[in-house]
Design an enzyme around this catalytic site. Structure first.
Site, PDB file in Angstrom:
ATOM      1  N   HIS A  46       0.842  -1.202   0.000  1.00 44.40           N
ATOM      2  CA  HIS A  46       0.000   0.000   0.000  1.00 44.40           C
ATOM      3  C   HIS A  46       0.881   1.258   0.000  1.00 44.40           C
ATOM      4  CE1 HIS A  46      -3.891   1.903   0.637  1.00 44.40           C
ATOM      5  NE2 HIS A  46      -3.343   2.675   1.552  1.00 44.40           N
ATOM      6  N   GLU A  68      -1.409  -5.436  -4.881  1.00 43.68           N
ATOM      7  CA  GLU A  68      -2.128  -5.190  -3.629  1.00 43.68           C
ATOM      8  C   GLU A  68      -3.502  -5.876  -3.648  1.00 43.68           C
ATOM      9  OE1 GLU A  68      -3.217  -1.279  -0.902  1.00 43.68           O
ATOM     10  OE2 GLU A  68      -3.380  -1.164  -3.075  1.00 43.68           O
ATOM     11  N   ASN A 443      28.056 -20.327  -5.351  1.00 43.71           N
ATOM     12  CA  ASN A 443      29.029 -21.396  -5.530  1.00 43.71           C
ATOM     13  C   ASN A 443      28.689 -22.589  -4.625  1.00 43.71           C
ATOM     14  OD1 ASN A 443      31.828 -22.082  -6.688  1.00 43.71           O
ATOM     15  ND2 ASN A 443      32.102 -22.442  -4.508  1.00 43.71           N
TER      16      ASN A 443
END
Length: 706
Positions: A46, A68, A443
């Site tokens: 919001h 939203e 990695n």
């Protein structure tokens, strides 16, 4: 109105909201029924939407609005959280982050509407409600049109029926006598506008550049408090044409309609009855029409108003914690740090004078003032350093999302455990450590952890663990990144090095494990069998090493085949001012960081032994290698060696070494100055400092000796 002055604040706060959303969505995936998390997500989305709208970034606002809507459905228990929804929300976050990155680099959000993602969001809601998307969109559009129509039908009538107070009438008379025209304007904001008061304020600012507003309806205070539906009216006195005023108001984002005209007849309060009698029939009809629409308008706005109230409560609740922080431009901190550095150099000069000048040596008050100055500069330095220090959490908080995505991409079950997030580092170090740590984690995920099947065969938990642990050690911060995976197969690395022609088979036989592992840090060296988006191009560990060394740090590796691998990154706590031990080698003065020093010993030459042709001493149960700094620094050796050596014992993790020096000068607070490219090849020299007498002393990085 020019909102560019708020751009930096917008970027900072947007990044914070995006990170909050990312963290909360990660939590939501694990705890789908957690209402507190759902509410926190809704608040952040919001706020993000409101900020984007205020700044005029329509595409970003549109996307966050649709996002939203999904959160609203979750709040209302109409949609259940599942993995496909989480994936879609993360897609949205990536798109919003892309907008913010564009804004950061170009001050514009770009041209990507992200229609595919918006369609997916709307499809998701429609599917949950069992409703086709097109119908839902049509229904929404109809509601929006109705809202706008309801609020704007009466606009022309409002301007004709505004009743003025005596003060307002006096202002208008003064403006007319000054040759200005009076225009009435009614402005209607968009039905989905979140911050109506902010929009009204922007309209007033734009219009007041061309004239002066003399009448507000509702009052300016009511408009500020958002006590109006979608429309507000005002009279403006101006010498400009109405078209210019209309254009200025219409240019404000989220303004749906601007109506206005020149006003020549004015009604004073108390004269309304006469006007009403003159047009009683028309007025009655108009009032009935208004009464019919008023309940609808009130019903429509009741929900947003409640939302605004709860939002205001949330803001006031948060103020208690956030008001204790302030955003400071890093350049201002750098300037402050430079000034403190110069103050410390001046203090060192006074200390040098006090110890060399015979007259002042007898002056007790002079010495007291020097001591006082030392205390003040030390305290000031510590205060500035605390301001510059930020928790490493600001970097690590984005990694859980990255590991989640890698887990799905690689089809490996993995869990990231982060400890020591509150460990603090200098801001300049934190800003640059993110990429190296990211490479190490990727990695571990790709090369370190085995597949789920292999782990089960080996009797390991199916879910692999990747860890990141940060802690302070002396003047350094140590960050360990590792996994409980396969470990590094040094034989395979050796074979790859021979295959690449880096070493011959004969040379490879004499290499230590550390030498073999160091091949992994070479540019374009990769053990990946195929190139993917994640790895295989041989740039990961090379980037890690170069990035960390640029920060004055180093990286080491410990590994055990079948058990896992740990990368240890050691970084300086700060890049500016440190406590150091000043030592003398021949006639040259050098500085060694106090945080690296374990103790200082006076060693008889006869106690020095040899292990594999290298000098060592046996000290309190430990065998410590001896490093003669004159040889390391290419200084002429002494003609005659003394019977006893002054040895500074330095420590890096579990490793120790003894540095042979000629004399100890003492402890001093020094300012680190970069040498730039003057001494680029010698890693033993990490910088220089200016002494009290104006001479330059080189700073030794003892980490490179171990």
């Amino acid at each position: 109105m020019d909102v560019s002055q708020y751009l930096e604040i917008f970027i900072d706060e947007s990044s914070e909201h995006i990170q909050t959303l990312s963290d909360c969505i990660m939590t939501l995936e694990q705890e789908p029924e957690n209402k507190d998390t759902i509410n926190e997500i809704f608040r952040a989305a919001h706020s993000l939407k409101g900020m984007a709208g205020t700044m005029g970034f329509k595409r970003m606002q549109h996307l966050t609005h649709d996002m939203e809507n999904v959160f609203q459905e979750v709040r209302s228990d109409k949609i259940k959280v599942d993995s496909s929804m989480i994936d879609l929300l993360f897609k949205c976050l990536d798109a919003i982050d892309s907008y913010v990155e564009n804004i950061k680099s170009t001050s514009d959000e770009g041209t990507d509407d992200n229609e595919v993602i918006i369609k997916e969001l709307n499809d998701f809601i429609a599917k949950a409600n069992g409703q086709p998307v097109s119908k839902q969109a049509e229904a929404q559009e109809t509601v929006n049109e109705a809202k706008t129509q309801a609020s704007s039908d009466a606009s022309p009538n409002v301007l004709d029926t505004i009743e003025l107070t005596n003060n307002e009438k006096n202002l208008i008379d003064e403006a007319i006598s000054a040759g200005l025209k009076i225009y009435g304007m009614t402005v209607t904001v968009a039905s989905d506008c979140l911050l109506k008061a902010a929009r009204a304020f922007l309209v007033f600012r734009a219009v007041e550049e061309l004239g002066q507003i003399v009448v507000y309806r509702p009052s300016s205070q009511d408009i500020e408090d958002e006590k109006f539906d979608l429309s507000f009216s005002f009279y403006v006195a101006s010498g400009e044409s109405f078209d210019k005023l209309e254009h200025a108001a219409s240019n404000v984002s989220e303004i749906d309609k601007v109506f206005g005209k020149e006003i020549t007849e004015f009604h004073i309060e108390g004269e309304a009855e006469q006007t009403a009698q003159a047009s009683e029939g028309t007025q009655k009809a108009s009032e009935e029409k208004k009464e019919e629409k008023a309940p609808a308008a009130k019903t429509e706005t009741a929900k947003p108003k409640a939302s605004n109230d709860s939002q205001k409560q949330a803001v006031s609740h948060k103020k208690a914690t956030t008001s204790r922080t302030v955003r400071v431009d890093i350049e201002k901190l750098d300037m402050l740090m430079n000034q403190v550095s110069e103050l410390i150099i001046a203090k060192n000069s006074l200390v040098a004078m006090s110890s060399s000048d015979g007259e002042n040596n007898n002056n007790q008050s002079f010495h007291e003032q020097i001591e006082y100055l030392e205390r003040i500069t030390t305290n000031l330095h510590e205060s500035v350093m605390k301001v510059r220090m930020v928790p490493i959490e600001s970097v690590t908080q984005k990694y859980p999302r990255m590991i989640r995505d890698l887990s799905r991409t690689l089809n490996k079950k993995m869990n990231l455990v982060i400890t020591g997030e509150d460990t603090e580092l200098d801001r300049t170090v934190v800003d640059q450590i993110g990429d190296p740590l990211q490479h190490l984690l990727r990695n571990s995920a790709d090369h370190g952890l085995e597949s789920n099947e292999v782990r089960l065969e080996r009797g390991k938990p199916e879910v692999g663990t990747i860890f990141l642990n940060a802690y302070q050690e002396g003047n350094n911060v140590v960050i360990k990144v590792g996994d409980d995976g396969n470990g590094i197969n040094t034989e395979a690395v050796k074979a790859k090095a021979i295959e690449r022609g880096i070493v011959t088979a004969e040379q490879a036989e004499n290499l230590s494990q550390k030498d073999i592992i160091n091949f992994l840090f070479m540019p374009s060296f990769s053990m990946a069998k195929q190139i993917t988006d994640i790895s295989g191009r041989g740039v990961g560990l090379d980037v890690v090493k170069s990035g960390i060394e640029q920060l004055g740090g180093d990286v080491s590796v410990s590994t055990e085949l079948g058990k896992g691998t740990t990368f240890t990154v050691r970084l300086p706590l700060t890049l500016a001012i440190i406590q150091a031990l000043m030592v003398e080698i021949r006639d040259e003065i050098y500085a060694i960081a106090l945080g690296s020093i374990s103790n200082i010993e006076d060693i008889p030459v006869k106690d020095i032994k040899y292990v594999q042709a290298k000098e060592v001493i046996h000290l309190r149960g430990s065998v410590i290698p001896i490093i003669r700094l004159d040889k390391m620094l290419d200084i002429e050796p002494k003609e005659q060696e003394p019977d006893h050596l002054t040895v500074v014992i330095v420590q890096k993790g579990d490793q120790q070494a003894g540095l042979v020096v000629d004399n100890l000068i003492g402890q001093q607070e020094i300012v680190i100055k970069s040498l730039g490219k003057y001494i680029n090849g010698n890693k033993l020299i990490s910088g220089a400092t200016i002494l009290g007498d104006g001479d330059v002393a080189l700073i030794l990085d003892v980490n490179t000796l171990m």
